[in-house]
Design an enzyme around this catalytic site. Structure first.
Site, short mmCIF file in Angstrom:
data_model
loop_
_atom_site.label_atom_id
_atom_site.label_comp_id
_atom_site.label_asym_id
_atom_site.label_seq_id
_atom_site.Cartn_x
_atom_site.Cartn_y
_atom_site.Cartn_z
CB SER A 4 -0.90 0.01 1.24
OG SER A 4 -1.65 1.20 1.31
CG HIS A 5 0.52 4.37 -2.77
ND1 HIS A 5 -0.07 3.36 -3.49
CD2 HIS A 5 1.35 5.01 -3.63
CE1 HIS A 5 0.37 3.39 -4.73
NE2 HIS A 5 1.23 4.38 -4.84
#
Length: 131
Positions: A4-5
């Site tokens: 995930s960012h």
């Protein structure tokens, strides 16, 4: 495994998935955020996380947004051929896919079964809203 960012998003998704498994342990790797703690993805961190959670049966990787997919694909290049062959980059939705995948993984399902379950993540919502 979750790419995930956002580390906070990844940790929350993993917490939700683990909440479906009371009393059971499940190794779920996280590679999220950039090296400075901001938003982003890091292919080296992804490769390291895959290596950390791969017990020999393989790893299913769920990703949040487009460049997370690109970083995960790049991370595969850092792995040896045997390990790369055991990794599935899943197009499943991150949260719904992770919850379903975690439940079947905790029951000892194969990597392919876990990946298939992740892909079904949106089916209940789609069926409900279609009716």
């Amino acid at each position: 495994m979750v790419v995930s960012h956002s580390r906070a998003l990844a940790e929350a998704a993993v917490e939700l998935a683990r909440g479906m498994l009371p009393g059971r342990e499940l190794a779920v790797g996280i590679a999220a955020g950039d090296v400075d703690g901001g938003l982003g993805t890091d292919a080296t961190a992804i490769a390291d996380a895959v290596t950390a959670v791969d017990g020999g049966d393989g790893v299913v990787v769920l990703m949040d947004l487009g460049s997370a997919v690109l970083s995960a694909e790049t991370a595969l290049e850092f792995l040896d051929d045997d390990q790369r062959a055991r990794v599935v980059l899943s197009p499943a939705p991150l949260v719904e896919g992770l919850v379903g995948a975690a439940v079947v993984a905790a029951s000892g399902a194969s990597r392919d079964r876990v990946a298939a379950e992740a892909l079904q993540g949106l089916a209940p919502k789609q069926a409900h809203l279609a009716g």
